[in-house]
Write a protein that holds these residues in place. Structure first.
Motif, mmCIF file in Angstrom:
data_model
loop_
_atom_site.group_PDB
_atom_site.id
_atom_site.type_symbol
_atom_site.label_atom_id
_atom_site.label_comp_id
_atom_site.label_asym_id
_atom_site.label_seq_id
_atom_site.Cartn_x
_atom_site.Cartn_y
_atom_site.Cartn_z
ATOM 1 N N MET A 93 1.387 7.684 28.405
ATOM 2 C CA MET A 93 1.198 8.975 27.733
ATOM 3 C C MET A 93 2.534 9.592 27.359
ATOM 4 N N LEU A 94 3.473 9.529 28.277
ATOM 5 C CA LEU A 94 4.790 10.131 28.027
ATOM 6 C C LEU A 94 5.531 9.397 26.918
ATOM 7 N N SER A 95 5.216 8.114 26.705
ATOM 8 C CA SER A 95 5.913 7.346 25.680
ATOM 9 C C SER A 95 5.611 7.850 24.281
ATOM 10 N N ASN A 96 4.526 8.602 24.144
ATOM 11 C CA ASN A 96 4.142 9.121 22.825
ATOM 12 C C ASN A 96 4.058 10.645 22.852
ATOM 13 N N HIS A 97 4.882 11.253 23.700
ATOM 14 C CA HIS A 97 4.833 12.705 23.882
ATOM 15 C C HIS A 97 6.225 13.285 23.674
ATOM 16 N N ARG A 98 6.348 14.204 22.726
ATOM 17 C CA ARG A 98 7.662 14.833 22.481
ATOM 18 C C ARG A 98 7.986 15.751 23.643
ATOM 19 N N ASP A 122 9.773 9.799 37.454
ATOM 20 C CA ASP A 122 11.033 10.526 37.280
ATOM 21 C C ASP A 122 11.873 9.992 36.126
ATOM 22 N N LYS A 123 11.311 9.057 35.359
ATOM 23 C CA LYS A 123 12.014 8.603 34.159
ATOM 24 C C LYS A 123 10.977 8.081 33.164
ATOM 25 N N VAL A 124 11.381 8.029 31.898
ATOM 26 C CA VAL A 124 10.491 7.546 30.844
ATOM 27 C C VAL A 124 10.939 6.147 30.457
ATOM 28 N N ARG A 125 10.108 5.170 30.791
ATOM 29 C CA ARG A 125 10.492 3.769 30.544
ATOM 30 C C ARG A 125 10.291 3.351 29.089
ATOM 31 N N TYR A 126 9.380 4.061 28.392
ATOM 32 C CA TYR A 126 9.056 3.660 27.023
ATOM 33 C C TYR A 126 9.232 4.854 26.074
ATOM 34 N N PRO A 127 10.440 5.359 25.944
ATOM 35 C CA PRO A 127 10.625 6.558 25.118
ATOM 36 C C PRO A 127 10.444 6.278 23.629
ATOM 37 N N LEU A 128 9.858 7.253 22.947
ATOM 38 C CA LEU A 128 9.760 7.196 21.490
ATOM 39 C C LEU A 128 10.841 8.140 20.959
#
Length: 585
Positions: A93-98, A122-128
């Protein structure tokens, strides 16, 4: 009594009623399973997979919000497999969340943010990277940013099921799926009623009210403006929640103190014009009964409901009370009666209201909400916006002293304060109508038949030998049910109260956001409404017509309820429409 089942959750034997879900059974055992898409009785779809648990017996991971608990079942809510699944889902979810959390209006009240902390993400592994905002700002009450949407569909569920409007839904498919109006038209081109229930349902910052706090700061800094503020009845029992105080706690005195410290020239109370609304509305009901006017008379205090009526039930427009809402009466009286008494040019008076309702932002733009060419109200802020102003000013809300509003618009009765709960407007009107028709000061003032949180309530009241059939509905889906019964002739009703939001103003779209994990198991509406009824019970004056202020206002300015002057200042008109009438944002 429902059959009881026994199961084990985390090795502990738990009892639950037959038909309960694992989520509900765990809650009874003092175990909170995290959820995201789930809204009790509204959005039980098991799609987000945040609530997964491990069910023994080869069943693997199951969504607790929809999986029924069974006798002899063994469930584990905190195994390594469960934790890994929840974290993995959340990371996707976080990977597609600004994530502009530092500047997001929902920072610290965002369910996604809180879940990240709870689940140890505590970190975003798949950042957009470099994701841009996807803003839709066409409507006067709301901003949508789909770059923060997690497709939980809670907004879609409340719009369809609670409000029966259904102007938003999922568009496109797969990774391109997004929430919007049909054919991706602007919200302002849809028959949205501005209720804001989608905002309080949203777990993130994807939906927010249109923030107008800067307009108020600018007005406060303008030496040529005389800035007047007034707060609605329900705000006093919800504002404290913005600062971590208990749900429903009455912080009226601190609210007035905070408004004064923000720099408003005059701090008044919209409860006083709630009383004024009753003076006019009760008189209107009596006139229609005595002169065989259009019945049922339907209250017009809720702009979300009025907007719904204009769009979906225009055949009932003549049934609507012509009274302006307490907000609009407040602005109109400030720019006429108060300005005249204070010797101030109305053009220099800037009226701000604090409302539980995002539809109030639409209401102040309505083409017939003006007095002498000036808007009744210049800015309508939600409870949440006032909370942010108080924080920005560095005010320690819980530590503020209790103060009273300024004279002129400061006195109110118990009838005025219960406007914030469903059934309150009806009860307040009946108190005045009964005394007027009987010519007596009746001692019984509690109309319990119209109280409570049921979607539709009906009662028959004996008023001076006249049997009056009354009905109350809250939430526009319930309004539809009631109006359809009236149209078909199934119900013979003389007086109807409708509020656009389920439970009334205490549950308005502009109220403090509470996490769905709390709202699924605690009725915050009931706690807030109880505080209003407690205030009513403790007030020595419980009928609007007993207010010394009302007597003074009519003697010095309006003449009598229903007078030509009263109609010029306090009444309005309605129009069939499919869009926002006359609104340019």
């Amino acid at each position: 009594m429902a059959d009881i089942i026994k199961l084990k959750i985390n090795g502990i034997e738990v009892e639950a009623p037959q038909g309960a879900t694992i989520l509900e059974a765990a809650r009874l055992a003092g175990i909170e399973i995290p959820t995201l898409c789930y809204m009790k009785e509204i959005n039980a779809i098991g799609s987000c997979r945040i609530c997964v648990v491990e069910v023994k017996g080869g069943r693997g991971l199951a969504a607790a919000c929809v999986f029924p608990a069974a006798d002899g079942m063994e469930v584990f809510t905190n195994t390594e497999a469960v934790a890994d699944s929840r974290r993995g889902t959340l990371e996707l979810m976080l990977s597609n969340h600004r994530m502009d959390c530092l500047t997001c209006l929902r920072s610290q009240s965002c369910e996604l943010q809180n879940l990240s902390k709870t689940l140890g993400v505590d970190k975003v592994r798949y950042p957009l990277d470099n994701q841009e905002p996807e803003l839709e700002t066409s409507a006067p009450h709301l901003t949508r940013d789909n770059s923060k949407c997690i497709l939980c569909r809670r907004c879609v569920a409340v719009c369809k099921k609670n409000q029966d409007v259904a102007v938003i839904g999922p568009n496109d498919r797969g990774f391109a799926t997004h929430i919007g109006c049909a054919f991706d038209r602007d919200l302002a081109e849809s028959p949205c009623v501005s209720c804001g229930q989608c905002i309080v349902a949203c777990p993130t910052g994807a939906l927010t009210e249109r923030d107008q706090t800067q307009e108020v700061w600018d007005a406060l800094a303008d030496p040529d403006k005389h800035v007047v503020v007034g707060a609605a009845p329900s705000v006093r029992v919800t504002l404290g929640e913005c600062f971590g105080m208990p749900v429903g706690e009455n912080t009226e005195g601190k609210m007035f103190a905070a408004l004064r410290r923000l720099g408003f020239d005059k701090v008044f109370d919209v409860d006083t014009t709630a009383d004024l609304t009753i003076m006019e509305e009760a008189n209107e009901f009596i006139e229609r009964v005595q002169n065989k006017g259009k019945l049922p008379l339907i209250t017009s205090c809720s702009p979300g409901w009025v907007s719904y009526c204009e769009r979906y039930y225009p055949e009932f427009l003549d049934n609507l009370s012509t009274c302006k809402s307490p907000q609009q009466m407040f602005g109109a009286m400030v720019k006429t009666y108060y300005a005249q008494k204070a010797g101030i040019d109305p053009k220099n008076v800037f009226v701000v209201t604090i409302m539980p309702c995002t539809a109030k932002k639409y209401e102040i733009l309505h083409r017939d909400s003006a007095i002498k060419g000036l808007p009744d109200v210049d800015v309508a802020l939600t409870t949440r916006e006032l909370g942010r102003m108080i924080e920005r000013a560095g005010l320690m809300y819980a530590d503020l002293p209790d103060e009273k509003p300024d004279p002129a618009f400061s006195e109110y009765t118990g009838a005025g304060v219960i406007f914030g709960a469903t059934g309150g407007v009806m009860e307040a009107a009946l108190r005045t109508a009964a005394d007027t028709l009987t010519g007596q000061e009746l001692k019984s003032v509690d109309y319990n038949g119209v109280r409570g949180l049921e979607g539709v309530k009906e009662a028959s009241v004996d008023v001076a030998g006249l049997k009056v059939n009354v009905a109350v509905a809250s939430g526009t889906a319930n309004a539809k049910k009631l109006l359809d019964m009236v149209k078909s002739g199934e119900k013979d009703i003389h007086f109807i109260e409708i509020m656009g939001c389920p439970g009334g103003c205490v549950n308005g779209g502009g109220q403090p956001v509470q996490p769905m994990g709390l709202k699924n198991f605690t009725d915050v509406r009931a706690a807030r409404a109880k505080s209003l009824y407690d205030m009513d019970k403790g007030n020595p004056l419980r009928k609007s017509h007993d207010s010394p202020l009302m007597k003074t206002v009519y003697k010095d300015f309006l003449g009598e309820p229903g007078s030509r002057k009263a109609h010029d200042v306090l009444h309005t008109h309605y129009h069939k429409t499919e869009k926002y009438p006359g609104v340019k944002v």
